[in-house]
Design a protein around this motif. Structure first.
Motif, PDB file in Angstrom:
ATOM      1  N   LEU A 166      34.242  -3.478  45.099  1.00  0.00           N
ATOM      2  CA  LEU A 166      34.016  -4.778  44.141  1.00  0.00           C
ATOM      3  C   LEU A 166      33.481  -5.912  45.088  1.00  0.00           C
ATOM      4  CD1 LEU A 166      37.018  -4.019  41.709  1.00  0.00           C
ATOM      5  CD2 LEU A 166      34.606  -4.159  41.478  1.00  0.00           C
ATOM      6  N   VAL A 167      34.192  -6.201  46.120  1.00  0.00           N
ATOM      7  CA  VAL A 167      33.848  -7.182  47.215  1.00  0.00           C
ATOM      8  C   VAL A 167      32.408  -7.099  47.337  1.00  0.00           C
ATOM      9  CG1 VAL A 167      34.395  -8.247  49.273  1.00  0.00           C
ATOM     10  CG2 VAL A 167      36.233  -7.698  48.007  1.00  0.00           C
ATOM     11  N   GLN A 168      32.117  -5.828  48.133  1.00  0.00           N
ATOM     12  CA  GLN A 168      30.630  -5.722  48.513  1.00  0.00           C
ATOM     13  C   GLN A 168      29.731  -5.895  47.191  1.00  0.00           C
ATOM     14  OE1 GLN A 168      30.256  -5.174  51.916  1.00  0.00           O
ATOM     15  NE2 GLN A 168      32.365  -5.193  52.165  1.00  0.00           N
ATOM     16  N   LEU A 169      29.817  -5.351  46.212  1.00  0.00           N
ATOM     17  CA  LEU A 169      29.061  -5.296  45.000  1.00  0.00           C
ATOM     18  C   LEU A 169      28.882  -6.808  44.613  1.00  0.00           C
ATOM     19  CD1 LEU A 169      27.577  -3.887  42.811  1.00  0.00           C
ATOM     20  CD2 LEU A 169      29.414  -3.653  41.530  1.00  0.00           C
ATOM     21  N   ALA A 170      29.846  -7.522  44.322  1.00  0.00           N
ATOM     22  CA  ALA A 170      29.931  -8.806  43.968  1.00  0.00           C
ATOM     23  C   ALA A 170      29.028  -9.706  44.847  1.00  0.00           C
ATOM     24  CB  ALA A 170      31.293  -9.575  43.863  1.00  0.00           C
ATOM     25  N   ALA A 171      29.137  -9.717  46.187  1.00  0.00           N
ATOM     26  CA  ALA A 171      28.343 -10.370  47.152  1.00  0.00           C
ATOM     27  C   ALA A 171      26.730  -9.925  47.152  1.00  0.00           C
ATOM     28  CB  ALA A 171      28.812 -10.001  48.424  1.00  0.00           C
ATOM     29  N   LEU A 462      37.198 -11.877  49.280  1.00  0.00           N
ATOM     30  CA  LEU A 462      37.233 -12.205  47.773  1.00  0.00           C
ATOM     31  C   LEU A 462      36.320 -11.596  46.834  1.00  0.00           C
ATOM     32  CD1 LEU A 462      37.434 -16.084  48.662  1.00  0.00           C
ATOM     33  CD2 LEU A 462      39.322 -14.337  48.104  1.00  0.00           C
ATOM     34  N   GLY A 463      36.664 -11.344  45.604  1.00  0.00           N
ATOM     35  CA  GLY A 463      35.865 -10.807  44.545  1.00  0.00           C
ATOM     36  C   GLY A 463      36.268  -9.428  43.965  1.00  0.00           C
ATOM     37  N   TRP A 464      37.591  -8.997  44.295  1.00  0.00           N
ATOM     38  CA  TRP A 464      37.902  -8.123  43.666  1.00  0.00           C
ATOM     39  C   TRP A 464      39.204  -8.295  42.893  1.00  0.00           C
ATOM     40  CZ3 TRP A 464      43.360  -7.462  44.256  1.00  0.00           C
ATOM     41  CH2 TRP A 464      43.900  -7.981  45.200  1.00  0.00           C
TER      42      TRP A 464
END
Length: 471
Positions: A166-171, A462-464
């Protein structure tokens, strides 16, 4: 029985400390960075762009990579349930029909249901049974306990890996969106420059036909126009690439978001102050660090699984049923039969197989521990580098903003001078093009600033949040 409650192998004592002492705050944080702990999810809402918020929500719900992570979590949880179930007996139904012919056993008279014939005589045996069978292996050395520990740790690691996805995808979604907005703004400015240069070319050619200029300036003006057309084509291609990238990230086919993203929009800008917390909070929060720590716990438990092979295994087999030599005997309660079969198995001599398995498990644990330290140090490095880049980009934006203000002032002054007849239209167009170019440079710097801010959010882990349900 005194050692039945023992569990083989070392107990997990928690994650190791990475090399060196951690600072209490980030060294590369600038004055606009706040040590307040940031929120772990939906940092992109701080950019204040509703379209980006919609894209992030769709990506987190429908991205195939997130669906795969969700499936891996379910697999890990199923393994946990399976390992827990292995600690209990198994119970099943059993129906048996046996028919056999044996050589003459010199029995004293033929048994019921047997017939003999031929020289030497044979005995025919029939057996029918209907009942239940139970099997249970006593966890003498705690092997199943360690297997359950390893499965639980692997399930937690799968959850953390999913959160890292999720962190990687959001970024990735935010970076592609910012890059799209920069490309669209660049395209609009290049088209404005093209129109100005087309007018300049026409004016230059008109003066050439009147004999006021040589042919050389016409060629230069035309070459500048063709260069602008090439850069326009590049900007259009960049816009298409980023639209298709966003479509794939939200789980759609290329072109599915063209109508939604075709009109362009402002480049999102980060907030004035950035909350980063401290290195200790980073280590506790980043999903990849937590996944590495849980993997370390799992391989530590597997040392106990290997060491349990040194101890004896005790199992029990029980059979309870109705049966006899006739089919009707399975319905007669008087033919109740019970069988209890305890079993002791101990590999006293395996020529070093168990010792080699233990050494391999310990080596795997040492590798996982080193990997954990590496990931922790890499996370701290990522955060410091992202903060340094963010501070550098802020200074760069400030400098280009000053250049843009000077270009605006020069363009406004030249507009007045052209109205007064002091300068030609060609000179005014050059000033207006300079203003557009300074705006394009500033837009590129603003996109770089936001991208570096996104890198800070990613480096902080961040982002998860809990993986959303499908759809």
């Amino acid at each position: 029985m005194l050692v039945t409650g023992c569990v083989a192998g070392p107990d997990y004592a928690g994650p190791p400390q990475a090399a060196g002492a951690f600072p209490t705050q980030f060294l590369r944080a600038g004055e606009d960075v706040d040590a307040t702990a940031p929120r772990a999810s939906q940092w992109w809402t701080l950019l204040g762009d509703p379209v980006l918020d919609q894209l992030e929500a769709r990506a987190l719900a429908d991205n195939p990579g997130i669906a795969a992570a969700r499936a891996r979590i379910e697999q890990a949880r199923a393994r946990v349930r399976a390992e827990r179930a292995n600690r209990f007996p198994t119970l099943g139904a059993d129906a048996t029909v046996a028919q056999g012919r044996l050589p003459d056993l010199n029995l004293q008279g033929p048994p019921s249901g047997a017939s003999s014939g031929g020289s030497g005589g044979d005995d025919s045996l029939s057996f029918y049974n209907l009942g239940a069978i139970a099997n249970w292996e006593l966890d003498f050395a705690g092997e199943q306990v360690r297997r359950s520990e390893a499965a639980n740790a692997q399930a937690a690691a799968a959850v953390a890996t999913g959160e890292d996805a999720l962190v990687q995808l959001a970024a990735e979604v935010a970076r592609a969106y910012v890059a799209l907005r920069e490309a669209q703004a660049r395209l609009a400015l290049l088209e404005s420059e093209r129109d100005l240069q087309q007018q300049t070319l026409e004016l230059t050619y008109s003066r050439y036909t009147q004999g006021a200029l040589a042919l050389f300036p016409v060629g230069n003006a035309n070459a500048e126009l063709e260069l602008l057309k090439a850069r326009i084509a590049e900007a259009r291609a960049d816009s298409a690439v980023f639209r298709d990238t966003l479509a794939a990230l939200v789980g759609e086919a290329p072109g599915a978001l063209d109508d939604m993203l075709a009109n362009g929009g402002p480049i999102p800008l980060p907030p004035e102050r950035v909350e980063v917390g401290d290195p200790a909070a980073l280590i506790a929060r980043r999903p990849d660090i937590r996944a590495a720590e849980r993997n370390l716990a799992a391989v530590t438990a597997r040392i106990g699984v290997a060491e349990a092979r040194r101890f004896p295994k005790i199992s029990f087999l029980g059979v309870l049923g109705l049966g006899g030599p006739e089919p009707g005997d399975v319905l007669d309660p008087g033919n109740l039969a019970a069988l209890a079969l305890p079993r002791l198995q101990w590999n006293l001599l395996d020529f070093g197989r168990t010792a080699a398995a233990i050494d391999e498990a310990r080596g795997t644990r040492d590798e996982a521990e080193a990997r954990y330290r590496e990931i922790v140090l890499g996370a701290l490095r990522d955060a410091e580098q992202a903060l340094a880049r963010f501070a550098q980009n802020r200074a760069y934006v400030a400098a280009l903003a000053q250049i843009k203000r000077q270009a605006d002032t020069a363009a406004d002054l030249n507009i007045e001078r052209h109205s007064a007849g002091v300068i030609s239209r060609t000179e005014l167009n050059a000033s207006l093009r300079q203003r557009d170019q300074s705006q394009a440079d500033l837009n590129r710097a603003l996109a770089g600033l936001t991208t570096s801010w996104i890198a800070v959010q990613k480096s902080l882990g961040l982002g998860w949040e809990e993986l959303p349900p499908p759809g």
